[in-house]
Design an enzyme around this catalytic site. Sequence first.
Site, PDB file in Angstrom:
ATOM      1  CG  ASN A 176      -0.175  -0.112   2.502  1.00  0.00           C
ATOM      2  OD1 ASN A 176       0.613   0.755   2.843  1.00  0.00           O
ATOM      3  ND2 ASN A 176      -0.372  -1.221   3.221  1.00  0.00           N
TER       4      ASN A 176
ATOM      5  CE  LYS B   2     -10.594  -1.545  11.962  1.00  0.00           C
ATOM      6  NZ  LYS B   2     -10.206  -0.815  10.777  1.00  0.00           N
TER       7      LYS B   2
ATOM      8  CE  LYS C  79       7.260 -10.429 -15.275  1.00  0.00           C
ATOM      9  NZ  LYS C  79       7.482  -9.826 -16.571  1.00  0.00           N
TER      10      LYS C  79
ATOM     11  CG  PHE D  77      -2.469   4.949  13.853  1.00  0.00           C
ATOM     12  CD1 PHE D  77      -2.614   6.249  13.419  1.00  0.00           C
ATOM     13  CD2 PHE D  77      -1.447   4.647  14.735  1.00  0.00           C
ATOM     14  CE1 PHE D  77      -1.756   7.248  13.855  1.00  0.00           C
ATOM     15  CE2 PHE D  77      -0.569   5.629  15.176  1.00  0.00           C
ATOM     16  CZ  PHE D  77      -0.733   6.937  14.727  1.00  0.00           C
TER      17      PHE D  77
ATOM     18  CG  ASP E 145      -5.852  -5.157   4.864  1.00  0.00           C
ATOM     19  OD1 ASP E 145      -5.740  -5.109   6.099  1.00  0.00           O
ATOM     20  OD2 ASP E 145      -6.051  -4.168   4.141  1.00  0.00           O
TER      21      ASP E 145
ATOM     22  CE  LYS F 234      -7.100  -4.731  14.779  1.00  0.00           C
ATOM     23  NZ  LYS F 234      -6.290  -4.750  13.573  1.00  0.00           N
TER      24      LYS F 234
END
Length: 425
Positions: free
Chosen positions: A229, A357, A310, A343, A300, A361
Amino acid sequence: MLKLGGGLPRILCGVSSSTYSLRVLVGVTGGIAAYKAAEVVRGLVRAGAEVSVAMTPAAARFVAPLTFAALTGRRVRLDLLPEGTSTEGLDLYPHLEPATRADVFLVCPATADAIAKLAAGIADDAVTASALALPCHCSRWLAPAMHPAMWSSPVVRANVERLETAGWRRIGPESGAMACGAEGEGRMAEPDRIIADVLAGCFDLAGRRFVILSGPTREPVDAVRYLSNASSGRMGREIALEAARRGARVLLISGPVEPALLPRHPAIELHSVTTAREMLAAARAAPPSDVIVFAAAVADAAPARPARGKLSRDRLGRVLRLIPTPDIAASLPPRPGEYRIGFALESGDGRARAARKLAAKHFDLIVLNGPESIGADAAWFACAEAGPKLQWTEWGRITKLECARHIVDWAARRLGGGRTATETP
Ligand code: C5P
């Protein structure tokens, strides 16, 4: 009381003073208490800080600049527009150098006139001009000194309040006999107190340990491709630097980020990882800490079986099967005495999701931001603490450095201001 003369950075950060010194810029303004500023400068130098001095022309009539040059071993900034055309070193920019590199700016003594200029943003001498060039992270301090009548004047009080609202911290003034014979509140605080307050205030996390998970993770698809990301690692970097500057030792477990965005500070140990699994293993192996910050944007999902070579374009879609990556925060059980900060990056109003969350967590604090935050310098942030009734505090649109300060301030408050600076980490 803080013990001085022990080599401050070594005591506080566990690193050698040859590699790190607190950079202090002392601004001396024109009052009789200027003579006490020499004691303050001497004490800061003895404590291991790298001290520079800027003076106003009025201050230089009370104490010779040479006094401060001799105490610090550095040129004193006095003239904003130095005579001559010297291009040697950075002398041409007395308002920028050393101000732009300062960790601490202390105006001592701070006269009513200097306070008014600082509050108004006037920059007509080396002290007030330096004040405008300080980096964001620099902590700003005032040691006011003036006649009690001046100190009680509403204009002075309003100016002081304005500076305090902007984040300046004040030491004194104290009550007692003034040089002119008057009695009352206005005497500059004693040098020992100024030195101790500044050092203790700057190192409120001395002896504390932070573990910070930061940046993205990369999950290999084949020999040349990966899933990841756009996380830049900026948030983790700023938290690491803020904690380290305040005396904490930091273990930064970072996914792949631009090398220029990796923080450089001797109290920060860097552990580079690539995948979520590696990040989890590194976090599991980390020594006990006072604070653990889950600032990483963990990918994720990961390809179930990354190919060795490849994959061809047509095979890619057919063989790519994704499995969830480990949830690092959820896999690390809370450790006694360790504060957990997480976060939540959510689209729309993500308060309810972030709240779930926080509970799931076992975070003590969750920081909420939007998708525009990823890779950016500034974003909208809010936070909520764990507790029977969840309350959100909006920090609004701020930089990641400012956000890091809020987070580290929160941790410092929870930790009770860190250990005293005389304790060996
Ligand atoms: O991705 P999510 O919104 O669930 O992230 C919430 C928090 O959990 C963040 O602090 C993030 O760093 C952490 N997290 C994690 N491991 C994951 C996913 C998220 O530690 N695999």
